[in-house]
Design an enzyme around this catalytic site. Structure first.
Site, PDB file in Angstrom:
ATOM      1  N   MET A   1       0.844  -1.196   0.000  1.00 45.59           N
ATOM      2  CA  MET A   1       0.000   0.000   0.000  1.00 45.59           C
ATOM      3  C   MET A   1       0.880   1.248   0.000  1.00 45.59           C
ATOM      4  O   MET A   1       1.694   1.432   0.909  1.00 45.59           O
ATOM      5  CB  MET A   1      -0.906   0.016   1.236  1.00 45.59           C
ATOM      6  CG  MET A   1      -1.890  -1.123   1.295  1.00 45.59           C
ATOM      7  SD  MET A   1      -2.879  -1.090   2.829  1.00 45.59           S
ATOM      8  CE  MET A   1      -1.676  -1.743   3.995  1.00 45.59           C
TER       9      MET A   1
ATOM     10  N   GLY B   1       1.249   4.152   4.785  1.00 39.01           N
ATOM     11  CA  GLY B   1       2.076   3.423   3.836  1.00 39.01           C
ATOM     12  C   GLY B   1       2.583   2.128   4.457  1.00 39.01           C
ATOM     13  O   GLY B   1       3.279   2.154   5.462  1.00 39.01           O
ATOM     14  N   SER B   2       2.250   0.975   3.894  1.00 42.54           N
ATOM     15  CA  SER B   2       2.531  -0.277   4.575  1.00 42.54           C
ATOM     16  C   SER B   2       2.254  -1.467   3.659  1.00 42.54           C
ATOM     17  O   SER B   2       2.178  -1.317   2.441  1.00 42.54           O
ATOM     18  CB  SER B   2       1.673  -0.362   5.843  1.00 42.54           C
ATOM     19  OG  SER B   2       0.356   0.075   5.555  1.00 42.54           O
ATOM     20  N   ARG B   3       2.038  -2.657   4.278  1.00 43.21           N
ATOM     21  CA  ARG B   3       1.840  -3.865   3.501  1.00 43.21           C
ATOM     22  C   ARG B   3       0.971  -4.870   4.252  1.00 43.21           C
ATOM     23  O   ARG B   3       0.977  -4.899   5.478  1.00 43.21           O
ATOM     24  CB  ARG B   3       3.208  -4.504   3.202  1.00 43.21           C
ATOM     25  CG  ARG B   3       3.163  -5.617   2.177  1.00 43.21           C
ATOM     26  CD  ARG B   3       4.568  -6.063   1.851  1.00 43.21           C
ATOM     27  NE  ARG B   3       4.915  -7.338   2.441  1.00 43.21           N
ATOM     28  CZ  ARG B   3       6.145  -7.818   2.507  1.00 43.21           C
ATOM     29  NH1 ARG B   3       7.162  -7.098   2.052  1.00 43.21           N
ATOM     30  NH2 ARG B   3       6.382  -8.989   3.034  1.00 43.21           N
TER      31      ARG B   3
END
Length: 231
Positions: A101, A189-191
């Site tokens: 993301m 912001g990440s996963r």
């Protein structure tokens, strides 16, 4: 027509974003009093904060036996991988699909397939770029182990990224959630890593764009509408 057009551009905002937008508005007001160009910059940043925390309505596919993406973003990694030990999903590799993301994606996370949460496990860690493979091991993360109606289990893991500094999960062990139901959020912001259950077949490719709660990410391998394995 006007209502439809408005809903296209103006999305609901998750309550988690209210305080950040309020701070942005206050800073923007002060900035305009100091210097108008600075005020416009702050106004733009405030709009971006609202956009980041948007929480649009999603329509879960009316198809039995499928998993949906838990996050908006791009499929950045795919392949067999060991699930996090803290989720107790066994000691054998599982098919893993990673959805990255960016700061422009919606960050509300949704459950890939209906089931009972058997475990929620948080582990502190680093804040490496979430697109890197080693982020699964080294970064701060929060994982959910989910048991489906047929007894198979899968995992979904929230992973903090380079900018992200807060993982939120409002779901708890023992809770039953429906497919596509919201379970958490990550700032900024990440996963998301999804460890597929046994016999599930991935239906996505590297680089494919995901829409949380809507994009079918895998076929569960014969589950029928009642949630049991087909004969």
């Amino acid at each position: 027509m006007s209502v439809s057009m408005l809903s296209t551009f103006v999305k609901p905002m998750h309550p988690e974003g209210l305080k950040f937008v309020a701070i942005g508005l206050a800073v923007t007001l002060v900035a305009f009093l100091i210097w108008a160009p600075l005020g416009w910059v702050c106004a733009g940043l405030t709009v971006w904060v609202y956009y980041f925390f948007r929480d649009p309505v999603r329509v879960v596919p009316d198809r039995p036996g499928v998993m949906v993406s838990p996050a908006d973003g791009l499929v950045s990694l795919m392949g067999p991988a060991m699930p996090p030990a803290e989720l107790d999903l066994g000691d054998a590799p599982m098919m893993r699909i990673c959805v990255f993301m960016s700061v422009f994606n919606c960050h509300v996370n949704r459950l890939p397939a209906a089931g009972r949460i058997t475990k929620v496990a948080y582990r502190p860690g680093k804040f490496l770029n979430a697109s890197l493979n080693k982020a699964s091991e080294d970064n701060e993360r929060n994982g959910l182990a989910v048991e489906m109606a047929d007894g198979r289990r899968y995992g979904v893991v929230q992973i903090a990224g380079l900018v992200a500094r807060r993982i939120l999960c409002w779901s708890t062990a023992g809770q039953n959630l429906a497919t596509g139901e919201r379970f958490g959020l990550i700032r900024f912001g990440s996963r998301l890593d999804i460890y597929l259950p046994e016999d599930a077949v991935p239906l996505v490719s590297l680089g494919q764009t995901m829409v949380a709660g809507e994009t079918v990410i895998a076929d569960l391998g014969g589950m029928n509408a009642a949630g049991a394995r087909g004969a």
